[in-house]
Design a protein around this motif. Structure first.
Motif, short mmCIF file in Angstrom:
data_model
loop_
_atom_site.label_atom_id
_atom_site.label_comp_id
_atom_site.label_asym_id
_atom_site.label_seq_id
_atom_site.Cartn_x
_atom_site.Cartn_y
_atom_site.Cartn_z
N MET A 1 -2.63 -52.51 -9.23
CA MET A 1 -3.97 -53.05 -9.02
C MET A 1 -4.33 -53.02 -7.54
O MET A 1 -5.42 -52.57 -7.16
N TYR A 2 -3.43 -53.50 -6.68
CA TYR A 2 -3.72 -53.48 -5.25
C TYR A 2 -3.83 -52.06 -4.72
O TYR A 2 -4.61 -51.78 -3.81
N GLY A 3 -3.04 -51.15 -5.28
CA GLY A 3 -3.15 -49.74 -4.90
C GLY A 3 -4.52 -49.19 -5.26
O GLY A 3 -5.12 -48.43 -4.48
N ALA A 4 -5.01 -49.54 -6.42
CA ALA A 4 -6.33 -49.08 -6.85
C ALA A 4 -7.43 -49.68 -5.97
O ALA A 4 -8.39 -48.99 -5.62
N PHE B 1 -5.75 -39.35 -8.51
CA PHE B 1 -5.56 -39.91 -9.85
C PHE B 1 -6.89 -40.37 -10.43
O PHE B 1 -7.19 -40.13 -11.60
N PHE B 2 -7.68 -41.00 -9.62
CA PHE B 2 -8.93 -41.56 -10.12
C PHE B 2 -10.05 -40.54 -10.15
O PHE B 2 -10.90 -40.58 -11.02
N ILE B 3 -10.07 -39.63 -9.19
CA ILE B 3 -11.12 -38.61 -9.16
C ILE B 3 -10.94 -37.65 -10.34
O ILE B 3 -11.87 -37.34 -11.05
N ASP B 4 -9.72 -37.18 -10.55
CA ASP B 4 -9.47 -36.29 -11.69
C ASP B 4 -9.66 -37.01 -13.01
O ASP B 4 -10.01 -36.42 -14.00
N GLU C 1 -14.73 -45.74 -12.55
CA GLU C 1 -13.34 -45.45 -12.92
C GLU C 1 -12.36 -46.43 -12.27
O GLU C 1 -11.44 -46.90 -12.91
N TYR C 2 -12.58 -46.72 -11.00
CA TYR C 2 -11.71 -47.68 -10.33
C TYR C 2 -11.85 -49.07 -10.94
O TYR C 2 -10.86 -49.77 -11.17
N ASN C 3 -13.08 -49.51 -11.19
CA ASN C 3 -13.29 -50.85 -11.75
C ASN C 3 -12.64 -50.97 -13.13
O ASN C 3 -12.07 -52.01 -13.47
N TRP C 4 -12.74 -49.94 -13.93
CA TRP C 4 -12.12 -49.95 -15.26
C TRP C 4 -10.60 -50.05 -15.13
O TRP C 4 -9.95 -50.80 -15.84
N TYR C 5 -10.02 -49.30 -14.22
CA TYR C 5 -8.58 -49.33 -14.01
C TYR C 5 -8.12 -50.70 -13.51
O TYR C 5 -7.14 -51.25 -14.01
N ILE C 6 -8.84 -51.27 -12.56
CA ILE C 6 -8.50 -52.60 -12.04
C ILE C 6 -8.64 -53.65 -13.13
O ILE C 6 -7.79 -54.55 -13.25
N PHE C 7 -9.68 -53.56 -13.92
CA PHE C 7 -9.87 -54.50 -15.03
C PHE C 7 -8.69 -54.47 -16.00
O PHE C 7 -8.20 -55.50 -16.45
N ARG C 8 -8.21 -53.27 -16.32
CA ARG C 8 -7.05 -53.16 -17.22
C ARG C 8 -5.81 -53.80 -16.62
O ARG C 8 -5.03 -54.44 -17.32
#
Length: 182
Positions: free
Chosen positions: A61-64, A107-110, A133-140
């Motif tokens: 999460m912090y990486g994202a 990872f997020f752009i692709d 895409e980032y917000n969706w990943y952080i939410f998960r």
């Protein structure tokens, strides 16, 4: 490259500290309900397992979060450099440069879904896609953290209930043994 290393360092440090705090609070909570404030084995094992799972999720999460700021800064720099007049080929070239310099961003752009990408406004569309895409990943990551913490909390509560009942039984047996009815 420096942004990548800094992002990685703060991601691991943030994941470590956040995981320690959450697992530590649960462990201290479990000691509040023991007879002598001691640490029971099952809550300790659950908190150690929780720490490992949360460390992984929090680091991601912090990486994202760090990677998102790098990507959004890059998009802002492209906007300053090219304005709204950037064409698709130039944008792809700039994105390739970003991905080479910051592997986390790739990872997020692709991963991004470009179906609703508006090539007439590429900067605005790219910002929208990257943010989504980032917000969706952080939410998960947040949801997984909540699920793992909830399961550990329920496990600790159940173990405290069992240990509380067994202490009551032990006290009632010892109380009956102490009675002398002569």
């Amino acid at each position: 490259m420096f942004d990548f290393l800094t992002c990685g360092f703060w991601s691991v440090l943030g994941g470590l500290l956040t995981s320690l705090v959450i697992a530590g609070v649960l462990l201290m909570y479990s000691t509040q309900y023991t007879k002598r404030g001691s640490i029971e084995p099952l809550p300790l094992v659950l908190c150690l397992l929780l720490f490992c799972l949360l460390f992984y999720q929090m680091t991601l999460m912090y990486g994202a979060i760090g990677s998102k700021s790098i990507a959004l800064e890059f998009i802002s720099a492209c906007h300053l450099q090219f304005g709204d007049e950037i064409d698709g080929e130039e944008l792809k070239s700039q994105m390739t440069t970003l991905i080479k310099e910051n592997p986390l961003v790739s990872f997020f752009i692709d991963y991004g879904d470009l179906e609703d990408f508006d090539w007439s406004q590429p900067i605005k569309s790219l910002r929208k896609v990257v943010s989504r895409e980032y917000n969706w990943y952080i939410f998960r990551r947040v949801v997984w953290t909540a699920v793992f913490t909830g399961i550990a909390f329920v496990g600790i509560m159940m173990s405290m209930g069992r240990s509380h009942r067994s202490r009551k039984r032990r006290r009632s047996y010892s109380f009956d043994d102490d009675l002398d009815l002569d």
